[in-house]
Structure formats: C-alpha cells, structure tokens
Design a protein around this motif. Sequence first.
Motif, PDB file in Angstrom:
ATOM      1  N   TYR A  54      52.369  31.732 -24.725  1.00 38.94           N
ATOM      2  CA  TYR A  54      53.792  31.624 -24.404  1.00 38.94           C
ATOM      3  C   TYR A  54      54.658  32.102 -25.558  1.00 38.94           C
ATOM      4  O   TYR A  54      55.626  32.858 -25.366  1.00 38.94           O
ATOM      5  CB  TYR A  54      54.124  30.168 -24.065  1.00 38.94           C
ATOM      6  CG  TYR A  54      55.597  29.842 -24.084  1.00 38.94           C
ATOM      7  CD1 TYR A  54      56.422  30.224 -23.049  1.00 38.94           C
ATOM      8  CD2 TYR A  54      56.153  29.151 -25.162  1.00 38.94           C
ATOM      9  CE1 TYR A  54      57.782  29.929 -23.070  1.00 38.94           C
ATOM     10  CE2 TYR A  54      57.502  28.835 -25.192  1.00 38.94           C
ATOM     11  CZ  TYR A  54      58.310  29.228 -24.142  1.00 38.94           C
ATOM     12  OH  TYR A  54      59.654  28.938 -24.173  1.00 38.94           O
ATOM     13  N   ALA A 175      47.167  29.419 -13.164  1.00 41.42           N
ATOM     14  CA  ALA A 175      47.804  29.991 -11.981  1.00 41.42           C
ATOM     15  C   ALA A 175      49.326  29.921 -12.078  1.00 41.42           C
ATOM     16  O   ALA A 175      50.038  30.890 -11.765  1.00 41.42           O
ATOM     17  CB  ALA A 175      47.316  29.273 -10.729  1.00 41.42           C
ATOM     18  N   LEU A 176      49.843  28.773 -12.528  1.00 42.65           N
ATOM     19  CA  LEU A 176      51.298  28.604 -12.618  1.00 42.65           C
ATOM     20  C   LEU A 176      51.915  29.468 -13.705  1.00 42.65           C
ATOM     21  O   LEU A 176      53.077  29.888 -13.590  1.00 42.65           O
ATOM     22  CB  LEU A 176      51.632  27.134 -12.872  1.00 42.65           C
ATOM     23  CG  LEU A 176      51.409  26.189 -11.692  1.00 42.65           C
ATOM     24  CD1 LEU A 176      51.558  24.743 -12.129  1.00 42.65           C
ATOM     25  CD2 LEU A 176      52.399  26.508 -10.568  1.00 42.65           C
ATOM     26  N   GLN A 178      51.325  32.409 -14.288  1.00 43.05           N
ATOM     27  CA  GLN A 178      51.636  33.719 -13.712  1.00 43.05           C
ATOM     28  C   GLN A 178      53.020  33.724 -13.064  1.00 43.05           C
ATOM     29  O   GLN A 178      53.669  34.773 -12.960  1.00 43.05           O
ATOM     30  CB  GLN A 178      50.576  34.087 -12.659  1.00 43.05           C
ATOM     31  CG  GLN A 178      49.149  34.116 -13.177  1.00 43.05           C
ATOM     32  CD  GLN A 178      48.927  35.218 -14.194  1.00 43.05           C
ATOM     33  OE1 GLN A 178      49.505  36.306 -14.094  1.00 43.05           O
ATOM     34  NE2 GLN A 178      48.084  34.955 -15.186  1.00 43.05           N
ATOM     35  N   GLU A 179      53.460  32.550 -12.605  1.00 42.76           N
ATOM     36  CA  GLU A 179      54.774  32.443 -11.951  1.00 42.76           C
ATOM     37  C   GLU A 179      55.904  32.178 -12.948  1.00 42.76           C
ATOM     38  O   GLU A 179      57.074  32.260 -12.588  1.00 42.76           O
ATOM     39  CB  GLU A 179      54.743  31.307 -10.916  1.00 42.76           C
ATOM     40  CG  GLU A 179      53.636  31.424  -9.888  1.00 42.76           C
ATOM     41  CD  GLU A 179      53.771  32.691  -9.053  1.00 42.76           C
ATOM     42  OE1 GLU A 179      54.913  33.083  -8.755  1.00 42.76           O
ATOM     43  OE2 GLU A 179      52.726  33.286  -8.721  1.00 42.76           O
ATOM     44  N   GLY A 180      55.570  31.847 -14.166  1.00 46.07           N
ATOM     45  CA  GLY A 180      56.586  31.566 -15.174  1.00 46.07           C
ATOM     46  C   GLY A 180      56.200  30.354 -16.007  1.00 46.07           C
ATOM     47  O   GLY A 180      55.793  29.324 -15.450  1.00 46.07           O
ATOM     48  N   TRP A 183      57.435  26.477 -15.589  1.00 47.62           N
ATOM     49  CA  TRP A 183      56.763  25.551 -14.693  1.00 47.62           C
ATOM     50  C   TRP A 183      55.839  24.610 -15.481  1.00 47.62           C
ATOM     51  O   TRP A 183      55.761  23.414 -15.205  1.00 47.62           O
ATOM     52  CB  TRP A 183      55.938  26.319 -13.658  1.00 47.62           C
ATOM     53  CG  TRP A 183      56.729  26.879 -12.521  1.00 47.62           C
ATOM     54  CD1 TRP A 183      57.084  28.186 -12.333  1.00 47.62           C
ATOM     55  CD2 TRP A 183      57.275  26.146 -11.411  1.00 47.62           C
ATOM     56  NE1 TRP A 183      57.813  28.329 -11.176  1.00 47.62           N
ATOM     57  CE2 TRP A 183      57.945  27.090 -10.588  1.00 47.62           C
ATOM     58  CE3 TRP A 183      57.266  24.814 -11.031  1.00 47.62           C
ATOM     59  CZ2 TRP A 183      58.588  26.725  -9.401  1.00 47.62           C
ATOM     60  CZ3 TRP A 183      57.909  24.439  -9.852  1.00 47.62           C
ATOM     61  CH2 TRP A 183      58.554  25.390  -9.062  1.00 47.62           C
TER      62      TRP A 183
END
Length: 419
Positions: A54, A175-176, A178-180, A183
Amino acid sequence: MTTLEDTPVGPVPGRLAAFLHPRVGGLPRHFWVLWAGTLLNRLGTMVEPFLGLYLTTARGLSLAQAGVVLAVLGAGSLGGQMAGGALADRLGRRATLTLATVGTGTAMLALGYAQGFAAIVAAALLLGVLLDMYRPAAQAMVADVISPADHPRAFGLLFWAVNLGWAVAMVLGGALAQEGFLWLFWIDALTCAGFGILVWRAVPETRSRDARAGDSGGFGRVLRDRVMVCYVLITLVYTFVLMQGMTTMPLAMKEDGLGPRAYGLAIGANGVLIIIVQPLVNAWLTRRDHSLVLAAGFALVGIGYGLTSLASTVAAYTATILVWTLGEIAAAAVLQAVVADLAPAGLRGRYGGLYGMAWSGGFLLAPLGGTQLLGSGGAIMLWLTCAGLAFTAAAAQLALAPAIRRRRAAVLDTSFSSK
C-alpha cells in the motif's frame, strides 16, 4: 483467582462429545466471548500484511520510506505492550482492552487517509502503540477466569482462532485490495472496534480485589523476576527465528527464482496445517511438561529452518515449512500458559506486557537480522544460523525447566487449596 459463575459448554451426545470435551468442554462463557472477539479481530487483520504494498503503490513512497514507516510501527508496538500491561493492572482488563481496540480502529483509519510522509509516519506510530496494547489485557483476562490447570488449553484455543482468522483474512484481503486499499482499512478498523465493544458489553471486569491489592512494584518487580526475564529472552530468540518465514524467506526464495506466487503457495501450508492439526493435538500437548513441550517445539523449528538450507523448489520449501510449523504448534500450546503461571495476580498485565515485547521485538529484529545474514552469507548461512539459535533456545528452556516446574506446582497447589 476470580471465579465467575458462567455456563460451561453444553454436552454433545456420542463420540463427538468424547472428542470435544477434553478440547473445548468446561470453559466459561466469558472465555468464549473473548475467543469470538479474537476471531472477529483476526478476520479483519488485512492492513498489516499488505501495508508495504500500500505504501509503495497507493501512497507512492520509496522502499526506504516504506521501511521507515514499518519500523516505526514495530517500535510503537514495543511501547504499546508495556503501556497495555500497566493499564491492565491499574485501569482494569476490560477497560484497557476496549480502549486499545477502539483506539486501534480510529488509528487504522487515520493511517488509511494520511497523506504525506510525515503524516503517515505519525499515524503509523499511533497505530503501533495501540495495535498490540490489548494483548496483555486479553492474556490477563484469560488467566483471571480460567483455572491454572486449564490455562494451556484456553491459550491454545485462542492461538487456533488467531490462525483461522488470519488465513481467511489473507484470502479476503488480497481480493479486496484489488478493489481499493481503503476497504482493508475500514474492515480492519470495524473489526477491531467490534472486538472491544463485544468484550465491554458481554464480559465484566475480571481483576479481583486481591489482584488490585497486589498491584505494587510496577515493572521493576517484573524485571526482578529472573525466571520471567530469562523466559522472555528465550522467547525473543525463538520469535526472531520463527518470523524469518514471514520476512526473509520470500527474499531467499527469490534468489532461487521463485516469486511471490510461489511463496504464497508455500507459506499457505503453515496456516492450513495449524488449522487442521492444532485442535487435534493441543489437549495432549497441554498435559505434558511445559518446558519439555517448548524445547521440542523449538528444536522442531530449528530442524525445519535448517532443512530450508537445502531447499530450492516450491515443494521443498513447503516441506520445510510443514516441519517448522509442527514446532510452532507445539510451542504455542504452552507459551502463554507459562507466563500465566509465573505472574502474580496483581501483575498479570505487566507480565503479559513484558512477554509481548519479546514478540514485538522479534517482529522488529527478524527482518533486520535476517536480511543482514542473507546479504552477507547467503541463504545457507541464514538458515543454519536460525537452526543454531532455535537449538540454543531449546537448550536454554531445558535449563530453565526446574524453576518453571516449581512455580507451576505452587500455582496449582494454591488453586487447589482455594477451592
């Protein structure tokens, strides 16, 4: 010791009852609330494993800057363990756990929204202090509500909950992400706060009047306990070795041409084995002499890391991970139970804080020492040094064993006579 009138786990008919009772039977409801909160908390542990990624992607920090942030986080954890231990003995277990977990949730969001290197470092320091502050209180709470004879079983069940939650969190977190990344920060913050609120509402303060009266001497009294100090130093050495699998091993595998996917497949065996095997063997291990179990566990970890010096494929790395994971399972069965036996009731928080520093220190030193060994002597030097340190910890634990046995015998005698 505080005795709480709680309802034990109800009977289950047939063979299932015979299997479950020695593992989960007879523990009070308040323990299971703490167990459920621990599982909830670990299910949301998504920020720490992905924090480096991150910082270097979403926040654009250099590798050196990301390293500083991670180091600050680790340093904050050292202070947080000590502060949490003192607060657990002075303020109370329940209030300290709730304060720390709700505060962690707030600090998690502060780090997620921080921009600029200085702001990120400040948020990381705050998070580091709060992140592990709850641990001494949780450990003291278990020691307060569970009889000494059942301490190993209870702490073993918490270890299993931690690893079950961690395994699920790794899958969901990847997995999350990948969405941002935000989260991850929100889920982590909400589960931390949820843990604290659950305990606040469902578990009364467990610190007894006798424990409050015995809260004197502070950390100076803990540090004068030579058995405890030696035990913490042994745990620090063990933690330094154990954490190489989470810190330096990916770098060593990279030198063999194995990338992150290969490491993920190999290290995943650690969590799978713990989830499957630990519930089956924990009750058996906890009935054995604690120091012998620890020495065997440390030695198995040493053998596993020593064998890693021969590994060069995913299958070989996975096999060595399975070996040292068996050692980790054995050690985890009794590690915290020894601390509970050594700690006077009024200083359980501080003893837990000092023990926690061994883990925080291990997390901090493992990547520093491991990368130095890998860079100067290569993978063979790294893994053989780890094996030597683990065997040293095993030998030291055997030397300390008579003193630990005497302290445990005294605790069991006191518990029996008070009934």
